[in-house]
Design a protein around this motif. Structure first.
Motif, mmCIF file in Angstrom:
data_model
loop_
_atom_site.group_PDB
_atom_site.id
_atom_site.type_symbol
_atom_site.label_atom_id
_atom_site.label_comp_id
_atom_site.label_asym_id
_atom_site.label_seq_id
_atom_site.Cartn_x
_atom_site.Cartn_y
_atom_site.Cartn_z
ATOM 1 N N ALA A 25 0.525 8.106 -36.979
ATOM 2 C CA ALA A 25 1.681 7.544 -36.287
ATOM 3 C C ALA A 25 1.354 7.175 -34.843
ATOM 4 C CB ALA A 25 2.843 8.544 -36.303
ATOM 5 N N CYS A 26 2.161 6.259 -34.283
ATOM 6 C CA CYS A 26 2.083 5.913 -32.872
ATOM 7 C C CYS A 26 3.075 6.771 -32.095
ATOM 8 C CB CYS A 26 2.410 4.435 -32.659
ATOM 9 S SG CYS A 26 1.155 3.303 -33.255
ATOM 10 N N VAL A 27 2.605 7.380 -31.028
ATOM 11 C CA VAL A 27 3.437 8.255 -30.203
ATOM 12 C C VAL A 27 3.428 7.716 -28.774
ATOM 13 C CG1 VAL A 27 3.784 10.594 -29.331
ATOM 14 C CG2 VAL A 27 2.867 10.245 -31.644
ATOM 15 N N LEU A 28 4.619 7.482 -28.213
ATOM 16 C CA LEU A 28 4.750 7.026 -26.833
ATOM 17 C C LEU A 28 5.395 8.124 -26.010
ATOM 18 C CD1 LEU A 28 5.923 3.323 -27.326
ATOM 19 C CD2 LEU A 28 3.648 4.158 -26.754
ATOM 20 N N VAL A 29 4.608 8.732 -25.128
ATOM 21 C CA VAL A 29 5.051 9.839 -24.283
ATOM 22 C C VAL A 29 5.406 9.275 -22.911
ATOM 23 C CG1 VAL A 29 4.428 12.079 -23.307
ATOM 24 C CG2 VAL A 29 3.512 11.388 -25.537
ATOM 25 N N GLN A 30 6.559 9.682 -22.384
ATOM 26 C CA GLN A 30 7.070 9.064 -21.176
ATOM 27 C C GLN A 30 7.033 9.992 -19.967
ATOM 28 O OE1 GLN A 30 8.059 5.743 -21.364
ATOM 29 N NE2 GLN A 30 7.355 5.885 -23.485
ATOM 30 N N ASP A 31 6.333 9.599 -18.936
ATOM 31 C CA ASP A 31 6.543 10.010 -17.558
ATOM 32 C C ASP A 31 5.967 11.376 -17.167
ATOM 33 O OD1 ASP A 31 7.278 8.846 -15.195
ATOM 34 O OD2 ASP A 31 9.419 9.085 -15.485
ATOM 35 N N TYR A 32 6.229 11.704 -15.880
ATOM 36 C CA TYR A 32 5.596 12.838 -15.212
ATOM 37 C C TYR A 32 6.088 14.183 -15.708
ATOM 38 C CZ TYR A 32 9.930 12.764 -12.470
ATOM 39 O OH TYR A 32 11.241 12.770 -12.088
ATOM 40 N N HIS A 33 7.198 14.215 -16.418
ATOM 41 C CA HIS A 33 7.676 15.473 -16.986
ATOM 42 C C HIS A 33 6.745 15.962 -18.098
ATOM 43 C CE1 HIS A 33 11.094 12.848 -15.870
ATOM 44 N NE2 HIS A 33 11.570 13.919 -15.276
ATOM 45 N N LEU A 34 6.010 15.038 -18.724
ATOM 46 C CA LEU A 34 5.266 15.336 -19.954
ATOM 47 C C LEU A 34 3.805 14.922 -19.852
ATOM 48 C CD1 LEU A 34 7.977 14.096 -22.521
ATOM 49 C CD2 LEU A 34 7.596 16.430 -21.678
ATOM 50 N N THR A 35 3.182 15.172 -18.705
ATOM 51 C CA THR A 35 1.791 14.732 -18.524
ATOM 52 C C THR A 35 0.804 15.516 -19.379
ATOM 53 O OG1 THR A 35 1.513 16.218 -16.620
ATOM 54 C CG2 THR A 35 2.179 13.942 -16.157
ATOM 55 N N LEU A 36 1.147 16.735 -19.760
ATOM 56 C CA LEU A 36 0.222 17.550 -20.546
ATOM 57 C C LEU A 36 0.313 17.270 -22.040
ATOM 58 C CD1 LEU A 36 0.681 21.036 -18.791
ATOM 59 C CD2 LEU A 36 -0.764 19.116 -18.117
ATOM 60 N N VAL A 37 1.374 16.592 -22.466
ATOM 61 C CA VAL A 37 1.629 16.411 -23.894
ATOM 62 C C VAL A 37 0.499 15.668 -24.607
ATOM 63 C CG1 VAL A 37 3.114 15.243 -25.575
ATOM 64 C CG2 VAL A 37 4.119 16.680 -23.788
ATOM 65 N N PRO A 38 -0.041 14.552 -24.069
ATOM 66 C CA PRO A 38 -1.085 13.860 -24.834
ATOM 67 C C PRO A 38 -2.267 14.761 -25.193
ATOM 68 C CG PRO A 38 -0.275 12.442 -23.101
ATOM 69 C CD PRO A 38 0.333 13.794 -22.856
ATOM 70 N N GLY A 39 -2.755 15.547 -24.232
ATOM 71 C CA GLY A 39 -3.879 16.437 -24.520
ATOM 72 C C GLY A 39 -3.520 17.538 -25.499
ATOM 73 N N LEU A 40 -2.339 18.133 -25.330
ATOM 74 C CA LEU A 40 -1.891 19.184 -26.247
ATOM 75 C C LEU A 40 -1.697 18.631 -27.653
ATOM 76 C CD1 LEU A 40 0.742 20.905 -23.925
ATOM 77 C CD2 LEU A 40 -1.512 21.814 -24.545
ATOM 78 N N LEU A 41 -1.135 17.437 -27.743
ATOM 79 C CA LEU A 41 -0.883 16.831 -29.041
ATOM 80 C C LEU A 41 -2.178 16.412 -29.715
ATOM 81 C CD1 LEU A 41 1.316 15.894 -30.996
ATOM 82 C CD2 LEU A 41 1.443 13.744 -29.717
ATOM 83 N N ARG A 42 -3.147 15.963 -28.930
ATOM 84 C CA ARG A 42 -4.449 15.589 -29.489
ATOM 85 C C ARG A 42 -5.072 16.779 -30.211
ATOM 86 N NH1 ARG A 42 -5.839 11.171 -30.872
ATOM 87 N NH2 ARG A 42 -5.253 10.282 -28.861
ATOM 88 N N ALA A 43 -4.943 17.978 -29.625
ATOM 89 C CA ALA A 43 -5.505 19.175 -30.259
ATOM 90 C C ALA A 43 -4.775 19.517 -31.554
ATOM 91 C CB ALA A 43 -5.432 20.352 -29.291
ATOM 92 N N ARG A 44 -3.488 19.231 -31.602
ATOM 93 C CA ARG A 44 -2.694 19.567 -32.779
ATOM 94 C C ARG A 44 -2.813 18.501 -33.872
ATOM 95 N NH1 ARG A 44 -0.709 21.979 -28.484
ATOM 96 N NH2 ARG A 44 0.841 23.670 -28.560
ATOM 97 N N ARG A 45 -2.850 17.241 -33.471
ATOM 98 C CA ARG A 45 -2.842 16.132 -34.436
ATOM 99 C C ARG A 45 -3.830 15.049 -33.995
ATOM 100 N NH1 ARG A 45 1.714 15.066 -37.419
ATOM 101 N NH2 ARG A 45 0.417 13.378 -38.223
ATOM 102 N N PRO A 46 -5.118 15.239 -34.246
ATOM 103 C CA PRO A 46 -6.114 14.240 -33.814
ATOM 104 C C PRO A 46 -5.978 12.898 -34.516
ATOM 105 C CG PRO A 46 -7.130 15.952 -35.155
ATOM 106 C CD PRO A 46 -5.750 16.421 -34.857
ATOM 107 N N ASP A 47 -5.172 12.825 -35.561
ATOM 108 C CA ASP A 47 -5.009 11.563 -36.291
ATOM 109 C C ASP A 47 -4.078 10.582 -35.589
ATOM 110 O OD1 ASP A 47 -2.985 13.634 -37.094
ATOM 111 O OD2 ASP A 47 -2.083 11.898 -38.092
ATOM 112 N N LEU A 48 -3.312 11.047 -34.618
ATOM 113 C CA LEU A 48 -2.263 10.223 -34.029
ATOM 114 C C LEU A 48 -2.809 9.237 -33.002
ATOM 115 C CD1 LEU A 48 0.500 12.939 -33.475
ATOM 116 C CD2 LEU A 48 0.234 11.361 -35.407
ATOM 117 N N ARG A 49 -2.092 8.120 -32.831
ATOM 118 C CA ARG A 49 -2.358 7.170 -31.754
ATOM 119 C C ARG A 49 -1.371 7.500 -30.646
ATOM 120 N NH1 ARG A 49 -6.942 5.037 -31.663
ATOM 121 N NH2 ARG A 49 -6.072 3.406 -30.336
ATOM 122 N N ILE A 50 -1.871 7.931 -29.502
ATOM 123 C CA ILE A 50 -1.023 8.500 -28.454
ATOM 124 C C ILE A 50 -1.123 7.663 -27.187
ATOM 125 C CG2 ILE A 50 -0.522 10.561 -27.084
ATOM 126 C CD1 ILE A 50 -2.125 12.151 -29.254
ATOM 127 N N GLY A 51 0.024 7.291 -26.655
ATOM 128 C CA GLY A 51 0.082 6.599 -25.375
ATOM 129 C C GLY A 51 0.944 7.369 -24.400
#
Length: 495
Positions: free
Chosen positions: A153-179
């Motif tokens: 899936a494509c995941v669009l993470v928004q803004d300074y409240h959630l800067t850690l989410v892409p790295g944390l999500l990569r560890a949980r779901r390496p299959d995802l396309r994350i922006g």
């Protein structure tokens, strides 16, 4: 970590601190849903109901938390305009520490360069507790997204409240396309280094966990790349024709993108001519007086918006050019922002004090130089847009600033735009605006004088150019462009 995601997995997931709906509780205990604001709501609508997107957001207040508890996994679609929304009931203490303690009091201040450095920041044990809450808050989002997202899936993470989410999500779901998209400026390295070293690095690596890191202007993208090069020993900035296009770090490549969010011209023009706006426009005309020129600003009372210096510049205009006495009114709409923080309450009080001082000094029986309003009213804002002869947008620093784009679109007779060079919008609007150094009160006063004197034909020509640039990438297109850019075969830097 492998996550099971059997619950109607979504091909598109949007994650943001604030969602498309908010709830308030009646005295009888019932909950009433209201539509969320901002470009994201319009953007997600552009995908269409058949896309199966899910929006993950946080409960912001007591009404939201009650709604989230009652709903379970997903909110009632009848409340959300048909969107599939998962609202996270993060513990109130964790949310407050992450949102006010870190996001709004640390990261926002860093990127907008707002600290009075002789006194602040001071990173002590209390900050470390708040940073732990910020980590937990981001982890809650990463867990929820991992559960919601379909394979690839494509995941669009928004803004300074959630800067850690892409790295944390990569560890949980390496299959995802994350922006990840930053709606704020990005601080230059020397200022960014005011953050504790480990926190500064953690934020950068968090964003770099995504496939793309996108920004409102090229300037902010370049600042992010410079921070990566300066603070991360294993980071390499890849450039093409001198432009930073990606960052290689920890065995991965994160592409950089630029998407200059524009105004929704069609919506604004239609909304600005509804009866409630016409009613407020008539009231504003009565308040300002027949034949008087108007200088309009519409802002949240946010420290970065620079409202106090704007009022000082207007006062200087009246001091230096008495010919404007009785002939101009400054319509200043300064709506409350973050009033749970003392520094914001103090700032709002100073805005009110200065406006009263100007009126007491220059006002007459039939002329009030400043028409200040501090209660949020969107139809009234649109009425002021239509009435504007001059628009004053002078932020200290702004990721974009949509007001600078909206006023020229809505203005009935064309307006001159006095625009801070530190607003992201200056990259697109600067040639047709009168740009100013936001700290220079004298120069801003001169710019207001020039704007008031501008020939009507020139003002109309500038307004047409401003409007065209302002609507070049409306919210729906802005959102879809980001989704398309997550497709692996597309490379480079957009915008």
């Amino acid at each position: 970590m492998v996550v099971e995601h059997t619950h109607t997995a979504a091909p598109i997931v949007v994650a943001s601190n604030r969602g498309p709906v908010s709830y308030r509780r009646h005295e009888d205990g019932s909950l009433v849903a209201g539509r969320g604001g901002g470009g994201l709501v319009s953007g997600l609508s552009a995908i269409g109901p058949g896309a199966g997107a899910v929006w993950v957001c946080a409960a912001m207040g007591d009404g939201d938390r009650e709604a989230a508890r009652r709903a379970g996994r997903r909110l009632d679609a009848a409340d959300t305009g048909g969107h599939r929304v998962r609202m996270l009931d993060v513990p109130q203490e964790t949310f407050a520490a992450a949102y006010n303690g870190v996001a709004n009091s640390v990261l926002w201040f860093a990127h907008h360069m707002l600290w009075q450095t002789p006194l602040e920041p001071s990173f002590d044990v209390d900050f470390r507790e708040q940073w732990g809450a910020y980590e937990a808050y981001n982890a809650a989002f990463a867990d929820a997204i991992a559960e919601e997202a379909a394979d690839g899936a494509c995941v669009l993470v928004q803004d300074y409240h959630l800067t850690l989410v892409p790295g944390l999500l990569r560890a949980r779901r390496p299959d995802l396309r994350i922006g990840h998209f930053s709606h704020t400026p990005w601080a230059p390295p020397d200022y960014y280094r005011l953050l504790p070293d480990d926190v500064a690095e953690q934020v950068l690596r968090g964003v770099l966990g995504g496939d793309r890191a996108a920004f409102l202007t090229r300037r902010w993208a370049e600042a992010f790349a410079a921070c990566c090069a300066d603070l991360l020993p294993d980071a390499e900035v890849v450039r093409e024709a001198g432009t930073a296009v990606s960052v290689r770090c920890a065995g991965r490549t994160t592409r950089l993108g630029v998407h200059a969010l524009g105004a929704d011209g069609g919506f604004l023009r239609e909304r600005a001519h509804r009866p409630d706006v016409e009613e407020r426009l008539a009231a504003l005309r009565l308040q300002t007086g027949e034949g008087r020129r108007t200088i309009v600003r519409v802002d949240r009372t946010e420290l970065s918006k620079n409202i106090v210096r704007g009022l000082r510049a207007y006062r200087r205009l009246l001091e230096d050019h008495p010919q404007w006495h009785g002939r101009v009114v400054h319509i200043a709409f300064a709506y409350p922002s973050r009033q749970d923080l003392a520094v914001y309450r103090d700032y709002m009080a100073e805005v009110g004090r200065l406006a009263r001082e100007i009126n007491a000094t220059f006002g007459t029986v039939d002329w009030e130089p400043v028409a200040l309003q501090m209660e949020d009213d969107f139809p009234r804002s649109l009425a002021a847009y239509r009435l504007a002869d001059v628009a004053l947008v002078n932020p200290i620093r702004d990721g974009m600033n949509l007001v600078a784009k909206e006023i020229p679109v809505v203005s009935d007779h064309g307006c001159a735009l006095v625009l801070s060079r530190e607003a992201g919008a200056a990259a697109e609007l600067g040639e047709a605006a009168i740009t100013v150094n936001p700290y220079d009160v004298e120069a801003t006063a001169r710019a207001l004088h020039l704007a008031l004197l501008m020939d009507p034909d020139e003002r109309r020509d500038r307004t047409e150019r401003l409007s065209a640039a302002a609507t070049a990438l409306p919210p729906a297109r802005w959102f879809v462009d980001q989704l398309e850019a997550l497709v692996p075969e597309r490379g480079g830097i957009e915008g």
